[in-house]
Motif scaffolding. Structure first.
Motif, short mmCIF file in Angstrom:
data_model
loop_
_atom_site.label_atom_id
_atom_site.label_comp_id
_atom_site.label_asym_id
_atom_site.label_seq_id
_atom_site.Cartn_x
_atom_site.Cartn_y
_atom_site.Cartn_z
N TYR A 164 -3.11 3.88 -2.66
CA TYR A 164 -3.04 2.69 -3.51
C TYR A 164 -2.91 1.46 -2.61
N THR A 165 -3.62 0.40 -2.94
CA THR A 165 -3.42 -0.88 -2.26
C THR A 165 -3.49 -2.00 -3.28
N PRO A 213 -8.98 -3.89 0.52
CA PRO A 213 -8.84 -3.86 1.98
C PRO A 213 -9.68 -4.93 2.66
N GLU A 228 -1.95 -1.24 4.55
CA GLU A 228 -2.57 0.08 4.55
C GLU A 228 -2.29 0.84 5.85
N ALA A 238 0.85 -1.19 0.00
CA ALA A 238 0.00 0.00 0.00
C ALA A 238 0.88 1.24 0.00
#
Length: 382
Positions: free
Chosen positions: A119-120, A124, A72, A28
Protein backbone atom coordinates in the motif's frame (compact mmCIF):
# COMPACT_ATOMS: atom_id res chain seq x y z
CA UNK A 1 -0.23 4.63 11.87
CA UNK A 2 -2.63 6.23 14.36
CA UNK A 3 -1.59 3.75 17.06
CA UNK A 4 2.14 4.52 16.81
CA UNK A 5 3.94 7.05 19.06
CA UNK A 6 4.07 10.64 17.83
CA UNK A 7 7.88 10.71 17.55
CA UNK A 8 8.80 11.23 13.91
CA UNK A 9 5.25 11.82 12.74
CA UNK A 10 4.41 14.96 10.71
CA UNK A 11 3.62 17.93 12.94
CA UNK A 12 3.12 21.69 12.97
CA UNK A 13 6.35 23.71 13.12
CA UNK A 14 7.12 27.34 13.78
CA UNK A 15 8.74 29.22 10.91
CA UNK A 16 10.95 32.31 10.81
CA UNK A 17 7.92 34.34 9.73
CA UNK A 18 6.16 33.39 12.94
CA UNK A 19 3.52 31.45 11.04
CA UNK A 20 3.17 27.73 11.62
CA UNK A 21 4.00 25.32 8.82
CA UNK A 22 2.24 21.95 8.70
CA UNK A 23 4.16 18.87 7.57
CA UNK A 24 2.86 16.25 5.18
CA UNK A 25 4.33 12.90 4.18
CA UNK A 26 3.74 9.65 2.30
CA UNK A 27 2.80 6.41 4.07
CA UNK A 28 3.58 2.94 2.70
CA UNK A 29 3.04 -0.49 4.16
CA UNK A 30 3.32 -4.20 3.40
CA UNK A 31 0.42 -6.49 4.20
CA UNK A 32 0.27 -10.27 4.22
CA UNK A 33 -3.01 -11.89 3.22
CA UNK A 34 -3.93 -15.36 4.46
CA UNK A 35 -6.05 -16.91 1.71
CA UNK A 36 -6.90 -19.88 3.96
CA UNK A 37 -8.64 -17.69 6.50
CA UNK A 38 -12.41 -17.55 6.18
CA UNK A 39 -12.42 -13.79 5.65
CA UNK A 40 -9.05 -13.79 3.82
CA UNK A 41 -7.43 -12.00 6.71
CA UNK A 42 -4.98 -9.15 6.05
CA UNK A 43 -2.22 -8.20 8.50
CA UNK A 44 0.15 -5.26 8.26
CA UNK A 45 3.71 -6.49 8.81
CA UNK A 46 5.80 -3.41 7.94
CA UNK A 47 5.32 0.29 7.28
CA UNK A 48 7.30 3.41 6.62
CA UNK A 49 6.90 7.10 5.94
CA UNK A 50 9.14 9.60 4.19
CA UNK A 51 9.87 11.79 1.19
CA UNK A 52 13.60 12.43 1.10
CA UNK A 53 16.98 10.89 0.30
CA UNK A 54 20.67 11.70 0.72
CA UNK A 55 22.82 13.09 -2.03
CA UNK A 56 26.19 11.59 -2.84
CA UNK A 57 28.09 13.94 -0.58
CA UNK A 58 26.17 12.72 2.49
CA UNK A 59 26.64 8.97 2.12
CA UNK A 60 28.46 6.82 4.66
CA UNK A 61 30.83 4.11 3.46
CA UNK A 62 29.92 1.97 6.49
CA UNK A 63 26.29 1.31 5.53
CA UNK A 64 25.13 2.74 8.87
CA UNK A 65 22.60 5.20 7.44
CA UNK A 66 19.95 5.05 4.72
CA UNK A 67 20.56 6.52 1.28
CA UNK A 68 16.85 6.62 0.40
CA UNK A 69 14.06 7.24 2.89
CA UNK A 70 11.02 7.55 0.66
CA UNK A 71 8.10 5.74 2.29
CA UNK A 72 8.04 2.69 -0.01
CA UNK A 73 11.77 2.12 0.46
CA UNK A 74 11.64 2.52 4.24
CA UNK A 75 8.68 0.11 4.44
CA UNK A 76 10.50 -2.48 2.32
CA UNK A 77 13.58 -2.29 4.55
CA UNK A 78 11.36 -2.78 7.61
CA UNK A 79 9.87 -5.77 5.77
CA UNK A 80 13.36 -7.30 5.47
CA UNK A 81 13.79 -7.10 9.26
CA UNK A 82 10.43 -8.86 9.61
CA UNK A 83 11.56 -11.52 7.11
CA UNK A 84 14.82 -12.16 8.99
CA UNK A 85 12.94 -12.53 12.28
CA UNK A 86 10.42 -14.90 10.67
CA UNK A 87 13.21 -17.03 9.19
CA UNK A 88 14.89 -17.16 12.58
CA UNK A 89 11.60 -18.23 14.18
CA UNK A 90 11.29 -21.08 11.69
CA UNK A 91 14.86 -22.26 12.25
CA UNK A 92 14.54 -22.21 16.03
CA UNK A 93 10.86 -23.15 16.34
CA UNK A 94 10.24 -20.18 18.58
CA UNK A 95 6.89 -19.37 16.96
CA UNK A 96 4.92 -19.94 13.80
CA UNK A 97 6.49 -18.50 10.65
CA UNK A 98 5.26 -17.20 7.32
CA UNK A 99 8.02 -19.26 5.66
CA UNK A 100 8.56 -22.95 5.03
CA UNK A 101 11.65 -24.81 3.86
CA UNK A 102 11.90 -25.80 0.22
CA UNK A 103 13.24 -29.35 0.41
CA UNK A 104 14.56 -29.25 -3.16
CA UNK A 105 17.20 -26.57 -2.67
CA UNK A 106 17.40 -26.05 1.10
CA UNK A 107 16.09 -22.50 0.79
CA UNK A 108 12.94 -21.03 2.26
CA UNK A 109 9.78 -19.88 0.53
CA UNK A 110 6.69 -17.93 1.55
CA UNK A 111 3.92 -20.35 2.50
CA UNK A 112 1.72 -21.06 -0.52
CA UNK A 113 -1.49 -19.71 1.04
CA UNK A 114 0.04 -16.31 1.86
CA UNK A 115 0.11 -13.27 -0.42
CA UNK A 116 2.16 -10.08 -0.07
CA UNK A 117 0.60 -6.70 -0.92
CA UNK A 118 1.93 -3.13 -0.92
CA UNK A 119 0.00 0.00 0.00
CA UNK A 120 1.20 3.53 -0.70
CA UNK A 121 -0.76 6.69 0.08
CA UNK A 122 0.55 8.42 -3.04
CA UNK A 123 1.55 7.19 -6.49
CA UNK A 124 5.22 6.11 -6.48
CA UNK A 125 7.54 8.81 -7.78
CA UNK A 126 8.98 8.43 -11.26
CA UNK A 127 7.46 6.77 -14.31
CA UNK A 128 4.18 5.88 -12.55
CA UNK A 129 3.20 9.56 -12.61
CA UNK A 130 3.94 10.18 -16.31
CA UNK A 131 1.14 10.24 -18.93
CA UNK A 132 1.26 7.49 -21.56
CA UNK A 133 1.28 9.95 -24.44
CA UNK A 134 4.40 11.78 -23.29
CA UNK A 135 7.41 10.18 -24.97
CA UNK A 136 10.97 10.22 -23.80
CA UNK A 137 13.29 11.58 -26.48
CA UNK A 138 16.47 10.36 -24.75
CA UNK A 139 15.68 6.97 -23.17
CA UNK A 140 19.25 5.81 -22.68
CA UNK A 141 20.62 8.76 -20.69
CA UNK A 142 20.70 9.17 -16.94
CA UNK A 143 18.53 11.97 -15.67
CA UNK A 144 17.11 13.25 -12.42
CA UNK A 145 13.36 13.47 -11.96
CA UNK A 146 12.10 16.93 -12.82
CA UNK A 147 8.38 17.23 -12.05
CA UNK A 148 8.14 20.42 -14.11
CA UNK A 149 9.25 18.55 -17.24
CA UNK A 150 7.60 15.13 -17.12
CA UNK A 151 8.26 14.53 -20.83
CA UNK A 152 11.83 13.64 -19.91
CA UNK A 153 11.06 10.76 -17.55
CA UNK A 154 8.98 8.22 -19.49
CA UNK A 155 10.40 4.94 -20.72
CA UNK A 156 13.66 5.15 -18.79
CA UNK A 157 14.91 5.09 -15.23
CA UNK A 158 15.18 8.20 -13.09
CA UNK A 159 17.29 9.38 -10.19
CA UNK A 160 15.89 11.07 -7.08
CA UNK A 161 15.27 13.79 -6.04
CA UNK A 162 13.01 15.95 -8.16
CA UNK A 163 14.75 19.33 -8.15
CA UNK A 164 16.92 19.82 -11.21
CA UNK A 165 19.41 22.00 -9.30
CA UNK A 166 20.04 19.51 -6.47
CA UNK A 167 23.21 17.46 -5.96
CA UNK A 168 22.87 14.06 -7.72
CA UNK A 169 21.95 11.02 -5.67
CA UNK A 170 22.48 7.29 -6.14
CA UNK A 171 18.79 6.54 -5.51
CA UNK A 172 16.52 5.43 -8.32
CA UNK A 173 12.87 6.46 -8.32
CA UNK A 174 10.33 4.43 -6.35
CA UNK A 175 8.67 3.37 -9.62
CA UNK A 176 11.97 1.93 -10.81
CA UNK A 177 12.66 0.14 -7.55
CA UNK A 178 9.18 -1.36 -7.28
CA UNK A 179 9.40 -2.53 -10.90
CA UNK A 180 12.65 -4.28 -10.00
CA UNK A 181 10.99 -5.87 -6.96
CA UNK A 182 8.22 -7.11 -9.24
CA UNK A 183 10.80 -8.76 -11.48
CA UNK A 184 13.24 -10.13 -8.91
CA UNK A 185 11.33 -10.23 -5.61
CA UNK A 186 11.34 -7.91 -2.60
CA UNK A 187 13.87 -10.04 -0.67
CA UNK A 188 16.87 -8.54 -2.48
CA UNK A 189 20.30 -10.03 -3.07
CA UNK A 190 21.35 -10.73 0.52
CA UNK A 191 18.31 -12.79 1.54
CA UNK A 192 18.28 -14.54 -1.85
CA UNK A 193 21.08 -16.69 -0.46
CA UNK A 194 18.52 -18.54 1.63
CA UNK A 195 15.10 -17.32 0.47
CA UNK A 196 13.28 -17.87 -2.81
CA UNK A 197 11.80 -14.76 -4.48
CA UNK A 198 8.86 -13.16 -2.68
CA UNK A 199 6.68 -11.21 -5.10
CA UNK A 200 4.16 -8.44 -4.54
CA UNK A 201 0.74 -9.72 -5.61
CA UNK A 202 -1.16 -6.46 -5.34
CA UNK A 203 -0.44 -2.73 -5.01
CA UNK A 204 -2.98 -0.30 -3.56
CA UNK A 205 -2.41 3.37 -4.39
CA UNK A 206 -4.03 6.47 -2.92
CA UNK A 207 -3.41 9.94 -4.36
CA UNK A 208 -2.43 10.60 -8.00
CA UNK A 209 -3.76 7.21 -9.08
CA UNK A 210 -3.87 6.36 -12.77
CA UNK A 211 -4.08 2.67 -13.56
CA UNK A 212 -2.60 2.95 -17.05
CA UNK A 213 0.47 4.92 -15.96
CA UNK A 214 1.18 2.67 -12.98
CA UNK A 215 0.65 -0.54 -14.93
CA UNK A 216 3.03 0.65 -17.63
CA UNK A 217 5.71 1.60 -15.08
CA UNK A 218 5.47 -1.40 -12.76
CA UNK A 219 4.24 -4.24 -15.00
CA UNK A 220 4.63 -3.54 -18.69
CA UNK A 221 8.25 -2.44 -18.39
CA UNK A 222 9.33 -5.73 -16.86
CA UNK A 223 7.14 -7.65 -19.33
CA UNK A 224 9.02 -5.93 -22.15
CA UNK A 225 12.23 -7.04 -20.44
CA UNK A 226 11.08 -10.66 -20.55
CA UNK A 227 9.61 -11.10 -17.05
CA UNK A 228 6.21 -12.66 -16.38
CA UNK A 229 5.64 -11.63 -12.76
CA UNK A 230 2.82 -9.06 -12.65
CA UNK A 231 0.99 -7.46 -9.74
CA UNK A 232 -2.61 -6.36 -9.55
CA UNK A 233 -3.13 -2.60 -9.22
CA UNK A 234 -5.90 -1.08 -7.12
CA UNK A 235 -6.96 2.38 -6.01
CA UNK A 236 -8.38 3.42 -2.67
CA UNK A 237 -10.49 6.40 -1.63
CA UNK A 238 -9.56 5.96 2.02
CA UNK A 239 -7.63 9.17 2.85
CA UNK A 240 -4.35 9.33 4.70
CA UNK A 241 -4.75 12.26 7.08
CA UNK A 242 -1.19 13.55 6.66
CA UNK A 243 -1.07 13.29 2.86
CA UNK A 244 -0.49 16.38 0.76
CA UNK A 245 -4.03 16.29 -0.61
CA UNK A 246 -5.62 16.12 2.85
CA UNK A 247 -3.41 18.89 4.24
CA UNK A 248 -4.33 21.13 1.30
CA UNK A 249 -7.96 20.80 2.31
CA UNK A 250 -7.09 22.44 5.63
CA UNK A 251 -4.27 24.85 4.81
CA UNK A 252 -2.99 27.10 2.05
CA UNK A 253 -0.20 25.68 -0.17
CA UNK A 254 2.39 28.02 1.38
CA UNK A 255 1.49 26.73 4.83
CA UNK A 256 2.40 23.08 4.25
CA UNK A 257 5.90 21.57 3.98
CA UNK A 258 7.37 18.10 3.50
CA UNK A 259 8.15 16.26 6.73
CA UNK A 260 11.78 16.18 7.85
CA UNK A 261 11.56 12.82 9.62
CA UNK A 262 10.64 9.30 8.54
CA UNK A 263 9.41 6.45 10.67
CA UNK A 264 9.48 2.69 10.29
CA UNK A 265 7.78 -0.17 12.09
CA UNK A 266 7.52 -3.92 11.61
CA UNK A 267 5.38 -6.58 13.24
CA UNK A 268 7.18 -7.69 16.39
CA UNK A 269 8.92 -4.35 17.01
CA UNK A 270 8.49 -2.84 20.45
CA UNK A 271 7.69 0.51 18.89
CA UNK A 272 8.21 2.56 15.74
CA UNK A 273 11.56 4.27 15.12
CA UNK A 274 12.10 7.79 13.81
CA UNK A 275 14.80 8.63 11.28
CA UNK A 276 16.25 12.00 10.33
CA UNK A 277 18.55 12.26 7.30
CA UNK A 278 18.70 8.46 7.15
CA UNK A 279 19.89 7.96 10.71
CA UNK A 280 18.13 7.21 13.97
CA UNK A 281 16.66 10.39 15.40
CA UNK A 282 18.91 11.72 18.14
CA UNK A 283 21.95 9.72 17.01
CA UNK A 284 25.25 11.50 16.51
CA UNK A 285 25.71 11.43 12.76
CA UNK A 286 29.22 10.58 11.64
CA UNK A 287 30.85 13.24 9.49
CA UNK A 288 31.98 12.46 5.98
CA UNK A 289 35.41 10.82 6.12
CA UNK A 290 34.69 9.18 9.49
CA UNK A 291 36.98 6.26 10.30
CA UNK A 292 34.41 4.18 12.19
CA UNK A 293 30.72 3.35 11.92
CA UNK A 294 28.02 4.42 14.33
CA UNK A 295 27.67 2.26 17.48
CA UNK A 296 24.91 -0.39 17.23
CA UNK A 297 22.58 1.45 19.60
CA UNK A 298 22.74 4.60 17.49
CA UNK A 299 22.01 3.11 14.08
CA UNK A 300 18.64 1.95 12.82
CA UNK A 301 17.73 -1.69 12.30
CA UNK A 302 16.99 -1.08 8.63
CA UNK A 303 20.33 0.33 7.46
CA UNK A 304 22.49 -1.99 5.35
CA UNK A 305 24.98 -2.63 8.15
CA UNK A 306 22.30 -3.62 10.68
CA UNK A 307 20.53 -5.88 8.18
CA UNK A 308 23.85 -7.53 7.23
CA UNK A 309 24.77 -8.13 10.88
CA UNK A 310 21.31 -9.49 11.66
CA UNK A 311 21.33 -11.77 8.62
CA UNK A 312 24.85 -13.06 9.37
CA UNK A 313 24.37 -13.77 13.06
CA UNK A 314 20.78 -14.98 13.05
CA UNK A 315 20.65 -16.93 9.81
CA UNK A 316 23.75 -17.50 7.74
CA UNK A 317 26.38 -18.80 10.14
CA UNK A 318 24.41 -21.10 12.42
CA UNK A 319 21.92 -23.08 10.38
CA UNK A 320 23.57 -25.45 7.96
CA UNK A 321 24.19 -22.89 5.21
CA UNK A 322 27.57 -22.31 3.61
CA UNK A 323 29.71 -20.57 6.27
CA UNK A 324 30.36 -16.86 5.90
CA UNK A 325 33.81 -15.53 6.72
CA UNK A 326 33.89 -12.61 9.18
CA UNK A 327 35.89 -10.55 6.68
CA UNK A 328 33.29 -10.96 3.94
CA UNK A 329 31.85 -7.63 2.85
CA UNK A 330 28.21 -6.77 2.30
CA UNK A 331 28.77 -6.63 -1.47
CA UNK A 332 30.49 -10.04 -1.47
CA UNK A 333 27.65 -11.58 0.55
CA UNK A 334 25.09 -10.27 -1.94
CA UNK A 335 27.14 -11.51 -4.88
CA UNK A 336 27.01 -15.07 -3.50
CA UNK A 337 23.36 -15.21 -4.59
CA UNK A 338 24.47 -15.85 -8.17
CA UNK A 339 21.05 -16.73 -9.59
CA UNK A 340 19.57 -13.48 -8.28
CA UNK A 341 22.55 -11.44 -9.47
CA UNK A 342 22.40 -12.97 -12.95
CA UNK A 343 18.67 -12.19 -13.21
CA UNK A 344 19.34 -8.64 -11.99
CA UNK A 345 22.10 -8.11 -14.53
CA UNK A 346 19.85 -9.37 -17.31
CA UNK A 347 16.97 -7.10 -16.26
CA UNK A 348 19.04 -3.96 -15.90
CA UNK A 349 20.78 -4.49 -19.24
CA UNK A 350 17.50 -4.13 -21.15
CA UNK A 351 16.42 -0.92 -22.86
CA UNK A 352 13.61 -0.41 -20.34
CA UNK A 353 16.14 -0.09 -17.51
CA UNK A 354 19.02 1.51 -19.39
CA UNK A 355 20.91 4.01 -17.28
CA UNK A 356 20.29 2.33 -13.91
CA UNK A 357 22.73 3.81 -11.41
CA UNK A 358 24.42 1.03 -9.44
CA UNK A 359 25.62 1.71 -5.93
CA UNK A 360 29.46 1.84 -6.09
CA UNK A 361 31.21 -0.92 -4.17
CA UNK A 362 32.83 1.86 -2.12
CA UNK A 363 29.58 2.07 -0.14
CA UNK A 364 29.21 -1.71 0.30
CA UNK A 365 32.71 -2.77 1.37
CA UNK A 366 31.99 -3.16 5.07
CA UNK A 367 31.84 -6.39 7.09
CA UNK A 368 28.97 -7.46 9.31
CA UNK A 369 30.81 -5.82 12.25
CA UNK A 370 31.17 -2.50 10.44
CA UNK A 371 34.83 -2.85 9.55
CA UNK A 372 35.62 -1.16 6.26
CA UNK A 373 37.68 -3.28 3.84
CA UNK A 374 39.66 -1.15 1.43
CA UNK A 375 39.37 -2.67 -2.03
CA UNK A 376 42.20 -2.95 -4.54
CA UNK A 377 42.00 -0.19 -7.14
CA UNK A 378 41.40 -2.71 -9.91
CA UNK A 379 38.17 -3.95 -8.28
CA UNK A 380 36.77 -0.42 -7.96
CA UNK A 381 37.10 0.37 -11.63
CA UNK A 382 34.61 -1.66 -13.66
Amino acid sequence: MMALPKTGKPAAKDSSSGKQKHEWTVLAGFVIQDTKAQDKEFECVALGTGLKCQHRGQLSKFGDSLHDFHAEIVARRALLVYFINQLYSHLHNTSSSVFERDSENNRFTLRSHLRLHLYTSQCPCGSSTVPDNEHDTMPSKRRKINPSDCSLIRGSVQIKPGRGDSIPTLSMSCSDKIARWNALGVQGGLLSNILRPVYIKGIVVGDLFNHSYIDRALNQRIASAGNKTMCEIYSTNEPFERSQSEMLKKYEPDDIITADASIYWYLGAKSSTALVNGSKQGAKVAKRGATACQPPKQRSEICKLSLFHMYSTKLQNNNGFEPQDSTMTYRQAKDRASKYQNAKTKLLSTDEFAGWVHCPSTYESFTMDGVYIEEPLCSKVK
